[in-house]
Design a protein around this motif. Structure first.
Motif, PDB file in Angstrom:
ATOM      1  N   GLY A  85      12.403 -15.601  86.261  1.00  0.00           N
ATOM      2  CA  GLY A  85      13.332 -16.402  86.392  1.00  0.00           C
ATOM      3  C   GLY A  85      14.537 -15.602  86.530  1.00  0.00           C
ATOM      4  O   GLY A  85      14.938 -14.931  86.855  1.00  0.00           O
ATOM      5  N   VAL A  86      15.742 -16.777  85.528  1.00  0.00           N
ATOM      6  CA  VAL A  86      16.749 -15.336  85.448  1.00  0.00           C
ATOM      7  C   VAL A  86      17.300 -16.766  84.039  1.00  0.00           C
ATOM      8  O   VAL A  86      17.235 -17.869  83.801  1.00  0.00           O
ATOM      9  N   ALA A  87      18.367 -15.780  83.712  1.00  0.00           N
ATOM     10  CA  ALA A  87      18.679 -16.260  82.444  1.00  0.00           C
ATOM     11  C   ALA A  87      20.274 -16.123  83.040  1.00  0.00           C
ATOM     12  O   ALA A  87      21.159 -15.442  83.263  1.00  0.00           O
ATOM     13  N   PHE A  88      21.520 -17.354  81.747  1.00  0.00           N
ATOM     14  CA  PHE A  88      22.517 -17.145  82.157  1.00  0.00           C
ATOM     15  C   PHE A  88      22.857 -18.162  81.162  1.00  0.00           C
ATOM     16  O   PHE A  88      22.477 -18.446  79.960  1.00  0.00           O
ATOM     17  N   THR A  89      24.541 -17.676  80.760  1.00  0.00           N
ATOM     18  CA  THR A  89      25.314 -18.365  79.392  1.00  0.00           C
ATOM     19  C   THR A  89      25.539 -19.877  80.422  1.00  0.00           C
ATOM     20  O   THR A  89      26.845 -19.882  81.438  1.00  0.00           O
ATOM     21  N   LEU A  90      25.319 -21.408  79.563  1.00  0.00           N
ATOM     22  CA  LEU A  90      25.876 -23.039  80.371  1.00  0.00           C
ATOM     23  C   LEU A  90      27.891 -23.133  79.380  1.00  0.00           C
ATOM     24  O   LEU A  90      27.109 -22.978  78.651  1.00  0.00           O
ATOM     25  N   THR A  91      28.782 -22.763  80.045  1.00  0.00           N
ATOM     26  CA  THR A  91      29.473 -23.814  79.497  1.00  0.00           C
ATOM     27  C   THR A  91      30.281 -25.337  79.381  1.00  0.00           C
ATOM     28  O   THR A  91      30.124 -25.200  80.973  1.00  0.00           O
ATOM     29  N   ASP A  92      30.263 -25.843  78.653  1.00  0.00           N
ATOM     30  CA  ASP A  92      31.610 -26.846  78.876  1.00  0.00           C
ATOM     31  C   ASP A  92      32.969 -26.652  78.505  1.00  0.00           C
ATOM     32  O   ASP A  92      33.513 -27.354  78.325  1.00  0.00           O
ATOM     33  N   GLY A  93      33.164 -25.232  79.010  1.00  0.00           N
ATOM     34  CA  GLY A  93      34.862 -24.697  78.267  1.00  0.00           C
ATOM     35  C   GLY A  93      35.332 -24.299  77.213  1.00  0.00           C
ATOM     36  O   GLY A  93      35.747 -23.992  76.559  1.00  0.00           O
ATOM     37  N   VAL A  94      33.737 -25.690  75.958  1.00  0.00           N
ATOM     38  CA  VAL A  94      33.896 -25.015  74.037  1.00  0.00           C
ATOM     39  C   VAL A  94      33.297 -24.493  74.425  1.00  0.00           C
ATOM     40  O   VAL A  94      33.438 -23.677  73.445  1.00  0.00           O
ATOM     41  N   SER A  95      31.760 -25.606  74.356  1.00  0.00           N
ATOM     42  CA  SER A  95      30.805 -24.794  73.861  1.00  0.00           C
ATOM     43  C   SER A  95      29.713 -23.288  74.702  1.00  0.00           C
ATOM     44  O   SER A  95      30.175 -23.886  76.074  1.00  0.00           O
ATOM     45  N   ASP A  96      29.061 -22.112  74.116  1.00  0.00           N
ATOM     46  CA  ASP A  96      28.562 -21.785  74.959  1.00  0.00           C
ATOM     47  C   ASP A  96      26.353 -21.866  74.515  1.00  0.00           C
ATOM     48  O   ASP A  96      26.922 -22.343  73.730  1.00  0.00           O
ATOM     49  N   LEU A  97      25.803 -22.378  75.844  1.00  0.00           N
ATOM     50  CA  LEU A  97      24.590 -22.068  75.737  1.00  0.00           C
ATOM     51  C   LEU A  97      23.391 -20.865  76.510  1.00  0.00           C
ATOM     52  O   LEU A  97      24.319 -21.339  77.860  1.00  0.00           O
TER      53      LEU A  97
ATOM     54  N   ARG B  30      39.706 -23.226  73.234  1.00  0.00           N
ATOM     55  CA  ARG B  30      39.323 -23.521  74.128  1.00  0.00           C
ATOM     56  C   ARG B  30      39.368 -24.866  75.003  1.00  0.00           C
ATOM     57  O   ARG B  30      38.548 -25.648  73.183  1.00  0.00           O
ATOM     58  N   VAL B  31      39.556 -25.514  75.434  1.00  0.00           N
ATOM     59  CA  VAL B  31      40.006 -26.390  76.043  1.00  0.00           C
ATOM     60  C   VAL B  31      38.979 -26.305  77.638  1.00  0.00           C
ATOM     61  O   VAL B  31      39.004 -25.481  78.234  1.00  0.00           O
ATOM     62  N   GLY B  32      38.292 -27.598  76.785  1.00  0.00           N
ATOM     63  CA  GLY B  32      36.712 -27.892  78.720  1.00  0.00           C
ATOM     64  C   GLY B  32      37.697 -28.814  79.361  1.00  0.00           C
ATOM     65  O   GLY B  32      37.933 -30.674  78.668  1.00  0.00           O
ATOM     66  N   LEU B  33      37.328 -29.041  80.395  1.00  0.00           N
ATOM     67  CA  LEU B  33      37.524 -29.974  81.173  1.00  0.00           C
ATOM     68  C   LEU B  33      36.734 -30.893  81.833  1.00  0.00           C
ATOM     69  O   LEU B  33      36.325 -29.510  82.964  1.00  0.00           O
TER      70      LEU B  33
ATOM     71  N   GLY C 143      53.351 -22.624  65.388  1.00  0.00           N
ATOM     72  CA  GLY C 143      53.942 -21.188  66.854  1.00  0.00           C
ATOM     73  C   GLY C 143      53.707 -21.607  67.547  1.00  0.00           C
ATOM     74  O   GLY C 143      53.138 -21.938  68.272  1.00  0.00           O
ATOM     75  N   PRO C 144      53.319 -19.826  68.439  1.00  0.00           N
ATOM     76  CA  PRO C 144      52.549 -19.732  69.559  1.00  0.00           C
ATOM     77  C   PRO C 144      51.670 -19.906  69.879  1.00  0.00           C
ATOM     78  O   PRO C 144      51.018 -19.282  68.696  1.00  0.00           O
ATOM     79  N   VAL C 145      51.155 -20.933  70.430  1.00  0.00           N
ATOM     80  CA  VAL C 145      49.580 -20.835  70.984  1.00  0.00           C
ATOM     81  C   VAL C 145      49.170 -20.962  72.343  1.00  0.00           C
ATOM     82  O   VAL C 145      49.982 -20.783  72.929  1.00  0.00           O
ATOM     83  N   SER C 146      47.693 -20.673  72.407  1.00  0.00           N
ATOM     84  CA  SER C 146      47.067 -19.820  73.232  1.00  0.00           C
ATOM     85  C   SER C 146      46.341 -21.252  73.734  1.00  0.00           C
ATOM     86  O   SER C 146      44.582 -21.190  72.808  1.00  0.00           O
ATOM     87  N   LEU C 147      46.096 -21.574  74.972  1.00  0.00           N
ATOM     88  CA  LEU C 147      45.086 -22.627  74.829  1.00  0.00           C
ATOM     89  C   LEU C 147      44.343 -22.278  76.191  1.00  0.00           C
ATOM     90  O   LEU C 147      44.578 -22.196  77.461  1.00  0.00           O
ATOM     91  N   GLU C 148      42.875 -21.827  76.579  1.00  0.00           N
ATOM     92  CA  GLU C 148      41.901 -21.547  76.955  1.00  0.00           C
ATOM     93  C   GLU C 148      41.491 -22.291  77.527  1.00  0.00           C
ATOM     94  O   GLU C 148      40.544 -22.840  77.456  1.00  0.00           O
ATOM     95  N   VAL C 149      41.967 -22.233  78.845  1.00  0.00           N
ATOM     96  CA  VAL C 149      41.713 -23.960  79.796  1.00  0.00           C
ATOM     97  C   VAL C 149      40.313 -23.501  80.440  1.00  0.00           C
ATOM     98  O   VAL C 149      40.874 -22.895  81.944  1.00  0.00           O
ATOM     99  N   THR C 150      39.567 -24.630  80.723  1.00  0.00           N
ATOM    100  CA  THR C 150      38.391 -23.765  81.561  1.00  0.00           C
ATOM    101  C   THR C 150      37.577 -25.586  82.372  1.00  0.00           C
ATOM    102  O   THR C 150      37.704 -26.833  81.970  1.00  0.00           O
TER     103      THR C 150
END
Ligand SMILES: [Cu+2]
Lengths: 233, 228
Positions: free
Chosen positions: A66-78, A145-148, A163-170
């Motif tokens: 098979g195969v192994a990989f990471t699934l994300t919703d932009g916020v949490s990873d599995l 992290r922000v997931g769409l 103050g300065p903020v970074s949003l990592e949007v996926t």
């Protein structure tokens, strides 16, 4: 007028039935869960379940059978370990839905389905490389992290530092989305992100502000793509 | 030789659609050649929506005015619509195996499409057994599965992709030659469906004169056997 009354009663009954069916489907019969829901759920999950998300670039690894990989919703990873058939179109940067059970922090899947976006285009004449997400400055900025997805905006942390903020949007969905942040004098937005794309949105978070997040693509906000982020005082 | 305008339109559509879908439209970057099934799958599904709209229109009119022609129109449209729904499901399965990795899964879009096929079959059964007003009611109620199928990928999480052309944002993420092939094929399907429905409604009239509901016959007519 008898026909009119009958029609009214019948349509009222049908609408009521429809609402009940909609609620049932909405709450109980969710076709798949997101990695964030799995991470957040405190109550016992049913033994066998489906999880859907975006296959993270660079996370795919061939394993025996098979195969192994990471699934994300932009916020949490599995992390997913899949044993069984793998569709030839399975690839990182696309959506996937897996069926199986959660084994500690790893999801053991035996059915892998590739989720396609609603975009259709010819193969590129020359290889074009998607713009990489902007590098994150190592300075002491607060970052989340922000997931769409269809149809929700979820953020890992509901509270930001002023103050300065970074949003990592996926965009972990199957159609294009963007993110518009407003409130407290802030007005910022990402470009329209294709499914699988991400971008970093930098802004200055005013003390105590309530920031409103919406997707600017027509019709997405009423479908549920809205949220808020609070800035600490 | 006689040419009828609808017949000519259907023939032109039937000739143009394969040229557009197989030659003009390029293969898809991700899905490859299999994606061309879309030029039949999507028009079949859309035309099935249109057929149920015809069933609804005929049913609503039938509830107001007792016209046997409306019963026949509803039945003919439902027969064509049921066939197109089944075609969309089968083509979707053929596409799903290589592209999703599975033939079938009970995702909201697939489940509601089976419901729509069920609504067509219930309508046809009622039309055959009872006919008249009962069938009209069944047709109107069954039509509610059409917005349900369309909304299934907007309201709930699904494996099936969200709509590309009938999307809420009014933005079409599809290459122009592919969109052109899709629209030409849809026009061809709609024209063919209208033509088949018209012919079928006429043949139903010839097969069983009058309404499927036993119409009250008043007058000096005597059964043929008794007249002898
Ligand atoms: Cu959106």
């Amino acid at each position: 007028m008898k026909v009119g009354v009958k029609l009214l009663v019948a349509s009222a009954a049908l609408v009521a039935g429809g609402v009940v069916a909609y609620r049932a489907l909405d709450d109980g019969l969710v076709y798949y869960r997101t990695p964030q829901e799995l991470a957040a759920s405190s109550q016992a999950l049913p033994g066998r379940l489906r999880v859907g998300g975006l296959v993270v670039e660079g996370s795919v690894l061939a394993v025996p059978g098979g195969v192994a990989f990471t699934l994300t919703d932009g916020v949490s990873d599995l992390r997913v370990v899949h044993t069984g058939a793998v569709s030839p179109v399975f690839a990182a940067g696309q959506g996937a839905i897996v069926e199986g059970r959660l084994d500690g922090r790893v999801f053991r899947s035996d059915r892998l389905m590739v989720k396609h976006s609603n975009e259709y285009r010819p193969p590129p004449a020359a290889a074009t490389i998607a713009p990489a997400a902007a590098p994150i400055a190592p300075a002491a900025v607060s970052r989340t992290r922000v997931g769409l997805t269809e149809w929700a905006i979820s953020a890992r942390d509901p509270l930001l530092r002023p103050g300065p903020v970074s949003l990592e949007v996926t965009n972990a969905g199957a159609t294009a989305h963007d993110l518009i942040v407003t409130g407290g004098g802030v007005s910022a937005h990402t470009p329209v992100l294709a499914p699988g794309q991400s971008a970093t949105l930098r802004l200055r978070a005013p003390r105590g502000a309530l920031l409103t997040l919406v997707c600017g693509l027509g019709g997405h906000e009423p479908l549920g793509m809205r949220g808020t982020l609070r800035v600490a005082t | 030789m006689r040419f009828s305008l609808p017949g000519v339109l259907v023939s032109v559509g039937a000739a143009a659609a394969p040229v557009m879908g197989l030659l003009v439209a390029p293969p898809d970057a991700v899905q490859g050649e299999v994606q061309r099934l879309m030029y039949v799958h999507v028009p079949a599904a859309w035309t099935a929506y249109l057929c149920f709209t015809a069933v609804l229109a005929a049913g609503l009119l039938r509830l107001v005015r007792r016209r046997p022609a409306l019963d026949r129109l509803g039945r003919a449209a439902a027969e064509v619509g049921a066939g197109l729904t089944a075609l969309a499901i089968v083509l979707g399965m053929l596409w799903g195996r290589p592209v999703w990795g599975v033939w079938w899964t009970w995702d909201p879009r697939l489940t509601t499409t089976v419901l729509m096929l069920g609504a067509y079959l219930v309508y046809l059964a009622v039309a055959r057994l009872a006919g008249g007003r009962a069938a009209a009611w069944a047709g109107c109620a069954g039509f509610l599965t059409v917005p349900l199928v369309h909304g299934s990928v907007l309201w709930w999480r699904a494996l099936h992709q969200p709509p590309t052309v009938l999307s809420p944002e009014g933005r079409w993420p599809i290459a122009p030659p592919m969109l052109a092939a899709l629209l030409v094929s849809t026009a061809a399907f709609a024209a063919l469906a209208a033509w088949v429905i018209a012919r079928r409604a006429r043949s139903l009239a010839a097969e069983r004169p009058g309404s499927p509901v036993p119409a009250p016959r008043i007058g000096p007519e005597v059964p043929a056997g008794a007249a002898r």
